[in-house]
Design a protein around this motif. Structure first.
Motif, short mmCIF file in Angstrom:
data_model
loop_
_atom_site.label_atom_id
_atom_site.label_comp_id
_atom_site.label_asym_id
_atom_site.label_seq_id
_atom_site.Cartn_x
_atom_site.Cartn_y
_atom_site.Cartn_z
N ASN A 1 -75.15 -20.18 -104.76
CA ASN A 1 -76.32 -19.85 -105.57
C ASN A 1 -77.45 -19.30 -104.73
N MET A 2 -77.26 -19.20 -103.41
CA MET A 2 -78.30 -18.67 -102.52
C MET A 2 -77.78 -17.52 -101.67
N HIS A 3 -76.46 -17.28 -101.74
CA HIS A 3 -75.86 -16.24 -100.91
C HIS A 3 -75.00 -15.31 -101.77
N SER A 4 -74.78 -14.13 -101.24
CA SER A 4 -73.83 -13.22 -101.88
C SER A 4 -72.41 -13.71 -101.62
N THR A 5 -71.51 -13.38 -102.51
CA THR A 5 -70.10 -13.74 -102.37
C THR A 5 -69.25 -12.49 -102.37
N GLY A 6 -68.37 -12.42 -101.40
CA GLY A 6 -67.48 -11.27 -101.31
C GLY A 6 -66.04 -11.66 -101.59
N PHE B 1 -69.91 -12.02 -93.40
CA PHE B 1 -69.54 -13.26 -94.08
C PHE B 1 -69.14 -14.31 -93.05
N ASP B 2 -69.57 -15.56 -93.30
CA ASP B 2 -69.31 -16.58 -92.28
C ASP B 2 -68.37 -17.69 -92.73
N TYR B 3 -68.25 -17.95 -94.00
CA TYR B 3 -67.32 -18.97 -94.47
C TYR B 3 -66.31 -18.32 -95.42
N TRP B 4 -65.05 -18.70 -95.23
CA TRP B 4 -63.95 -18.08 -95.97
C TRP B 4 -63.10 -19.17 -96.62
N GLY B 5 -62.54 -18.83 -97.77
CA GLY B 5 -61.56 -19.72 -98.37
C GLY B 5 -60.20 -19.55 -97.70
N GLN B 6 -59.24 -20.32 -98.16
CA GLN B 6 -57.91 -20.32 -97.55
C GLN B 6 -57.05 -19.18 -98.07
N GLY B 7 -57.46 -18.56 -99.15
CA GLY B 7 -56.72 -17.45 -99.72
C GLY B 7 -55.78 -17.86 -100.85
N THR B 8 -55.52 -16.94 -101.75
CA THR B 8 -54.56 -17.17 -102.83
C THR B 8 -53.71 -15.92 -102.98
N SER C 1 -71.77 -14.88 -97.75
CA SER C 1 -72.53 -14.06 -96.83
C SER C 1 -73.30 -14.92 -95.84
N ARG C 2 -73.52 -14.38 -94.64
CA ARG C 2 -74.26 -15.11 -93.60
C ARG C 2 -75.71 -15.31 -94.00
N LEU C 3 -76.29 -14.30 -94.61
CA LEU C 3 -77.72 -14.29 -94.86
C LEU C 3 -78.03 -14.63 -96.32
N TYR C 4 -79.22 -15.25 -96.51
CA TYR C 4 -79.75 -15.44 -97.85
C TYR C 4 -80.17 -14.07 -98.40
N GLY C 5 -80.35 -14.02 -99.68
CA GLY C 5 -80.98 -12.83 -100.22
C GLY C 5 -80.12 -12.08 -101.19
N ASP C 6 -80.75 -11.11 -101.77
CA ASP C 6 -80.14 -10.37 -102.87
C ASP C 6 -79.62 -9.03 -102.34
N GLN C 7 -78.56 -9.10 -101.54
CA GLN C 7 -78.02 -7.88 -100.98
C GLN C 7 -76.50 -7.83 -101.13
N ILE C 8 -76.00 -6.64 -101.19
CA ILE C 8 -74.56 -6.41 -101.21
C ILE C 8 -74.06 -6.25 -99.78
#
Length: 126
Positions: free
Chosen positions: A30-35, A113-120, A99-106
């Motif tokens: 809710n504070m970062h962009s998601t890729g 990006f700094d945290y990743w899921g395990q993948g599906t 995303s690493r940074l806060y904010g409203d950016q693409i």
């Protein structure tokens, strides 16, 4: 520590649809962009799409534009990737990332990006 968990992958015929989910621990999405990214066997990980923290903006790779849609559910702290008109070339492991940074950016670069899921795994048969 942020944890991202993807789900929703599977086997589908060409032309079919799947919806992937990316659930985050805490309220970080809710504070970062998601890729969303994907990696096919023998290929490098590639950008699929991104949504800003407030959901106001999205961006997609040309290869999925018009077929894939990213959305957010704030109450569930979950980001979705709706995939329609799937093609065999969409077969890959799909990952979500914060995303690493806060904010409203693409963001589109893996290094943004700094945290990743395990993948599906998504497999599209012809």
């Amino acid at each position: 520590q942020v944890q991202l968990v993807e789900s929703g992958g599977g086997l589908v015929q060409a032309g079919g649809s799947l919806r992937l989910s990316c659930e985050a621990s805490g309220r970080m999405l809710n504070m970062h962009s998601t890729g969303w990214f994907r990696q096919a066997p023998g290929k490098e990980r590639e950008f699929v799409g991104c949504i800003t923290w407030n959901g106001d903006n999205t961006s997609y790779a040309d290869s999925v534009k018009g077929r894939f849609t990213i959305s957010k559910n704030y109450a569930k702290n979950t980001v979705y990737l709706q995939m329609n008109s799937l093609k065999p070339e969409d077969t890959a492991v799909y990952y979500c990332a914060k995303s690493r940074l806060y904010g409203d950016q693409i963001y589109q670069a893996i290094g943004d990006f700094d945290y990743w899921g395990q993948g599906t795994q998504v497999t599209v048969s012809s």
